[in-house]
Design an enzyme around this catalytic site. Structure first.
Site, PDB file in Angstrom:
ATOM      1  CE  LYS A 239       0.120  16.196  -1.471  1.00  0.00           C
ATOM      2  NZ  LYS A 239      -0.403  15.063  -2.268  1.00  0.00           N
TER       3      LYS A 239
ATOM      4  NE  ARG B  89      -0.805   6.201  -2.641  1.00  0.00           N
ATOM      5  CZ  ARG B  89      -0.562   4.980  -2.160  1.00  0.00           C
ATOM      6  NH1 ARG B  89       0.575   4.368  -2.473  1.00  0.00           N
ATOM      7  NH2 ARG B  89      -1.421   4.372  -1.375  1.00  0.00           N
TER       8      ARG B  89
ATOM      9  CB  SER C 232      -3.834  12.050   5.192  1.00  0.00           C
ATOM     10  OG  SER C 232      -4.869  11.630   4.322  1.00  0.00           O
TER      11      SER C 232
ATOM     12  CG  ASP D  47       4.129  15.154  -3.189  1.00  0.00           C
ATOM     13  OD1 ASP D  47       4.498  14.744  -2.088  1.00  0.00           O
ATOM     14  OD2 ASP D  47       3.332  14.532  -3.912  1.00  0.00           O
ATOM     15  CB  THR D  48       5.494  13.094  -7.143  1.00  0.00           C
ATOM     16  OG1 THR D  48       4.139  13.313  -6.733  1.00  0.00           O
ATOM     17  CG2 THR D  48       5.534  11.814  -7.994  1.00  0.00           C
TER      18      THR D  48
ATOM     19  CE1 TYR E 119      -6.860  13.083  -1.030  1.00  0.00           C
ATOM     20  CE2 TYR E 119      -7.042  11.745   0.952  1.00  0.00           C
ATOM     21  CZ  TYR E 119      -6.364  12.097  -0.191  1.00  0.00           C
ATOM     22  OH  TYR E 119      -5.190  11.467  -0.504  1.00  0.00           O
TER      23      TYR E 119
ATOM     24  CE1 TYR F  97      -3.419   2.799   0.458  1.00  0.00           C
ATOM     25  CE2 TYR F  97      -1.940   3.573   2.178  1.00  0.00           C
ATOM     26  CZ  TYR F  97      -3.007   3.783   1.327  1.00  0.00           C
ATOM     27  OH  TYR F  97      -3.644   5.001   1.344  1.00  0.00           O
TER      28      TYR F  97
ATOM     29  CG  HIS G  71      -2.440  11.484  -4.965  1.00  0.00           C
ATOM     30  ND1 HIS G  71      -3.322  12.448  -4.526  1.00  0.00           N
ATOM     31  CD2 HIS G  71      -2.523  10.480  -4.051  1.00  0.00           C
ATOM     32  CE1 HIS G  71      -3.914  12.034  -3.422  1.00  0.00           C
ATOM     33  NE2 HIS G  71      -3.446  10.840  -3.111  1.00  0.00           N
TER      34      HIS G  71
ATOM     35  N   GLY H  27       6.968  11.593   1.127  1.00  0.00           N
ATOM     36  CA  GLY H  27       5.913  10.694   1.563  1.00  0.00           C
ATOM     37  C   GLY H  27       6.434   9.294   1.790  1.00  0.00           C
ATOM     38  NE  ARG H  28       5.182   5.204  -3.273  1.00  0.00           N
ATOM     39  CZ  ARG H  28       4.527   6.024  -4.099  1.00  0.00           C
ATOM     40  NH1 ARG H  28       4.987   7.256  -4.301  1.00  0.00           N
ATOM     41  NH2 ARG H  28       3.432   5.628  -4.708  1.00  0.00           N
TER      42      ARG H  28
END
Length: 436
Positions: free
Chosen positions: A261, A288, A121, A316-317, A145, A39, A285, A339-340
């Site tokens: 974002k 994703r 988040s 980002d990314t 969101y 995930y 994202h 993030g990751r």
């Protein structure tokens, strides 16, 4: 010659062996059940967006200046009205306690200790109040969101504001959930369900399961309970009717800074900037959502040229190293989000693993800056980096000659901006843009 002292703490021992984010990823993969790891690690469909974003950072060429005094370094930047000790912060990630039981609290504590922002988040597994408790004196950002139940969304936004969060990241690239095929193939659900395959996968990873089964039950900031796949949950939550008018309304409800974002085109960057938001996050994202989406790092120079030097842009990314961060700043970003990389550290070693992620990225950032001959973030500019691009656009007009598809060539936008800045590199102090 002498024997190295044996470290009795197993967590400290394994984290000491991690010298890169890739090392942390390898440790995380060994220690985390496949469903939870995939995930965090996976992306949408064929995962081309993520692979291309990471390749874009590999395809850069640095241009160092020599004989500069780099004995004293300043890695701090101003972003959304306040100073960050480092030019990166922790991106919002969903379902974080499923990757490791310490979850967002570990990330928030580590961010606070490092003097960088932490982002929670909407589908995080810690409440805004819990994040504030973990990071009471640091900067916390909330990522929104907008859900179909707008009252519930704005109630959550109000809780973040009441908990002292200073920046709202309105995420706009999620009308529906992307096709996260690894999750589908793993049968990954919330809460995780035991099957013969998950039991077999758990046998060599007992610590994860013990922590999961003995710590507080998994709860979410945005919902009380769910029993289904992650994709089904996200499709239930996301509101596909959101428009620019809704964005303007959300902006007016938030008392602090607002950034948008998920910007992936120059036209959308221009439009939201004209609406009066405080900044944007160039992001697909993490690959994703829409596979084959634009590469944020490639888009960055053109967006910076369009919006000018005074508008704040976060990238980002795909960031996996301090060199990636330095390249992003040189090409026009004010700030970056990880993030990751953060999740790999979390899965590898909880709070200490997140600390190790920050240590690795800080060390790589400082070393890259010194080797480039700069002593502060403000000195970085496009003349320090050339973007090399493997994929080029096929001509759309009849009679035009198409560019070859698998060659490495210089990005022309980067080339022009680098030429314009080349004179500045020859001096020791060459601010990239005026400070706000």
């Amino acid at each position: 010659m002498h024997f190295k002292r044996f470290e009795t703490d197993g967590r400290a021992r394994r984290l000491a062996k991690a010298h890169t984010i890739a090392d942390l990823r390898a440790i995380a993969k060994r220690r985390t059940p496949k469903g939870a790891f995939d995930y965090a690690d996976g992306a949408a469909e064929a995962e081309l967006s993520l692979a291309r974003a990471r390749q874009a950072f590999r395809d850069i060429e640095f241009h160092p200046a020599i004989l500069r005094d780099v004995s004293a370094m300043d890695t701090s930047v101003e972003i959304f009205g306040e100073r960050s000790a480092l030019p990166f912060g922790i991106a919002p990630t969903g379902f974080t306690r499923m990757m490791q039981s310490e979850g967002e609290r570990a990330g928030a504590c580590a961010a606070g200790a490092a003097g960088i922002p932490f982002s929670l988040s909407t589908v995080g597994t810690t409440s805004p109040e819990g994040v504030h408790e973990a990071n009471p004196h640091g900067r916390n950002w909330f990522q929104l969101y907008m859900q179909k139940d707008r009252d519930k969304s704005m109630s959550l936004v109000q809780r973040a504001a009441d908990s002292g969060f200073d920046t709202l990241l309105v995420t706009v690239d999620v009308p529906v959930a992307g096709a996260r095929l690894r999750d589908n193939r793993n049968g990954f659900t919330i809460p995780p369900q035991l099957t013969p395959s998950t039991v077999l996968n758990a046998i060599p990873r007992p610590e994860w399961w013990i922590n999961f089964l003995t710590t507080e039950p998994l709860t979410f900031a945005s919902l009380s309970e769910w029993d289904g796949t992650i994709g089904e949950l996200l499709n239930e939550l996301f509101d596909p009717t959101i428009t620019f008018e809704d964005l303007a309304w959300i902006r007016d409800q938030w008392p602090g800074k607002v950034a948008v974002k998920g910007i992936q085109t120059i036209a959308d960057a221009r439009k939201v900037a004209d609406m009066g938001v405080d900044g944007i996050v160039l992001s697909n994202h993490g690959g994703r959502q829409l596979d084959r989406a634009p590469i944020p790092f490639h888009l960055l120079p053109a967006v910076r040229a369009e919006l000018g030097d005074d508008f704040e842009i976060v990238l980002d990314t795909g960031i996996m190293s301090g060199a990636d961060i330095v390249a992003s700043l040189a090409m026009g970003a004010n700030f970056t989000l990880i993030g990751r990389a953060y999740l790999y550290g979390l899965m590898a070693g909880g709070r200490e693993g997140v600390d190790r992620t920050i240590e690795i990225l800080t060390s790589e950032t400082v070393r890259t800056m010194k080797l480039l001959g700069v002593s502060s973030i403000d000195e970085l500019n496009p003349a320090h980096v050339t973007q090399l691009q493997r994929l080029t656009s096929i001509a759309r007009e009849p009679g035009q000659v198409s560019q070859p598809q698998n060659t490495v060539k210089t990005n022309t936008v980067t080339q022009k901006r680098a030429a314009a800045a080349s004179a500045a590199v020859s001096s020791h102090a060459n601010p990239r843009r005026p400070k706000p």
